[in-house]
Design an enzyme around this catalytic site. Sequence first.
Site, short mmCIF file in Angstrom:
data_model
loop_
_atom_site.label_atom_id
_atom_site.label_comp_id
_atom_site.label_asym_id
_atom_site.label_seq_id
_atom_site.Cartn_x
_atom_site.Cartn_y
_atom_site.Cartn_z
CG ASP A 6 -7.55 2.90 13.23
OD1 ASP A 6 -8.43 3.76 13.01
OD2 ASP A 6 -6.38 3.00 12.81
CG ASP A 8 -8.05 5.74 7.19
OD1 ASP A 8 -8.69 4.85 6.61
OD2 ASP A 8 -8.31 6.95 7.08
CG ASP A 211 -2.41 3.45 12.75
OD1 ASP A 211 -3.63 3.58 13.00
OD2 ASP A 211 -1.81 4.14 11.92
C1 2M8 Z 1 -10.05 11.44 8.72
O1 2M8 Z 1 -9.56 10.53 9.66
C2 2M8 Z 1 -8.27 9.98 9.50
C3 2M8 Z 1 -8.21 8.64 10.23
O2 2M8 Z 1 -7.59 8.61 11.43
C4 2M8 Z 1 -7.14 10.89 9.91
O3 2M8 Z 1 -7.25 11.72 10.81
O4 2M8 Z 1 -6.10 10.71 9.27
C5 2M8 Z 1 -11.57 11.44 8.81
O5 2M8 Z 1 -12.04 12.67 8.46
C6 2M8 Z 1 -12.23 10.42 7.95
O6 2M8 Z 1 -13.61 10.73 7.88
C7 2M8 Z 1 -11.63 10.37 6.58
O7 2M8 Z 1 -12.13 9.27 5.87
C8 2M8 Z 1 -10.14 10.24 6.66
C9 2M8 Z 1 -9.55 10.22 5.27
O8 2M8 Z 1 -8.17 10.11 5.27
O9 2M8 Z 1 -9.59 11.30 7.41
MG MG Z 2 -5.24 4.73 12.12
MG MG Z 3 -8.36 6.15 12.75
#
Ligand code: 2M8
Ligand code: MG
Ligand code: MG
Length: 268
Positions: A6, A8, A211
């Site tokens: 993953d 983020d 995570d």
């Molecule tokens: C979105 O995804 C994140 C990762 O899990 C989330 O739900 O917090 C997505 O839209 C992704 O494209 C984008 O880069 C990210 C940005 O925080 O948010």
């Molecule tokens: Mg994550």
């Molecule tokens: Mg993710």
Amino acid sequence: LLVFTDLDGSLLDHDNYDWQSAAPWLDRLRDKAIPVIINTSKTRAEVATLRQELDLYAPYIVENGSAVILPPEWCLNEAVDDSGWAVVHLGADYTRIRDVLEAVRSQERLSFRGFGDMTLQEVVERTGLDEQAAERARDRQGSEPIVWEDTPDQLTHFQQLLAGTGLSLTRGGRFHHVLGEEVNKGAAVRWLCERHEAIFEQSVRSIALGDGENDVSMLKACDRAVAIRNDHGRVLEVEGAYMTQHSGPAGWAEGLDHWLGHDKEADR
Ligand code: 2M8
Ligand code: MG
Ligand code: MG
């Protein structure tokens, strides 16, 4: 060995998207030619940029398993496009997702906002990405991140309505994500492991790091799993997974130290 990860809150810091503490392991895996396969909610456009910044060369999985992007060496019948890579769609069509969302919202008077409802500025504010990166995050093919502004009961109702149209809902770090039925990170991992066996004619071992709730299927699909502490201090409970003390990229490195640090696995 294949490493699935993953982004983020895992390889990247949840807040500033940095990966400093993971860099030594990335170097080591690159030296040993072990593919690091990104498996994320992010879009193809986002990952195409990020994988260059991370200096990774491997297939990657985008939009929670909605598509797999393959370099030529991993293709069987797929044709590469102008970028030199091929896309395999495993999920729903984005236009269809948007149509369903608009219909459901007006018929049921639900309140939620998807990236497709937001201005670029709103995406910037909600994600902390700069404008160019937010533009890439809005360039979606098979899933829609939404902010839920209604009650939890209505969310359950919404989920049932989606199921009736062949769509489903999963949870990322910040957003809920609407995507195809039975589309998830784990299914895409299995698809890629099968492809690896078909091409390289040997079964493959796998390790996954994540995570969030949307990472559980991926952690379960791999031989070894690392559940990284999230930025609220919580760790996923997945049977057999190593649970980290640190969060983000420091937890990522900690997890690889645990599974690959002292033995020869990283040498195979
Ligand atoms: C979105 O995804 C994140 C990762 O899990 C989330 O739900 O917090 C997505 O839209 C992704 O494209 C984008 O880069 C990210 C940005 O925080 O948010
Ligand atoms: Mg994550
Ligand atoms: Mg993710």
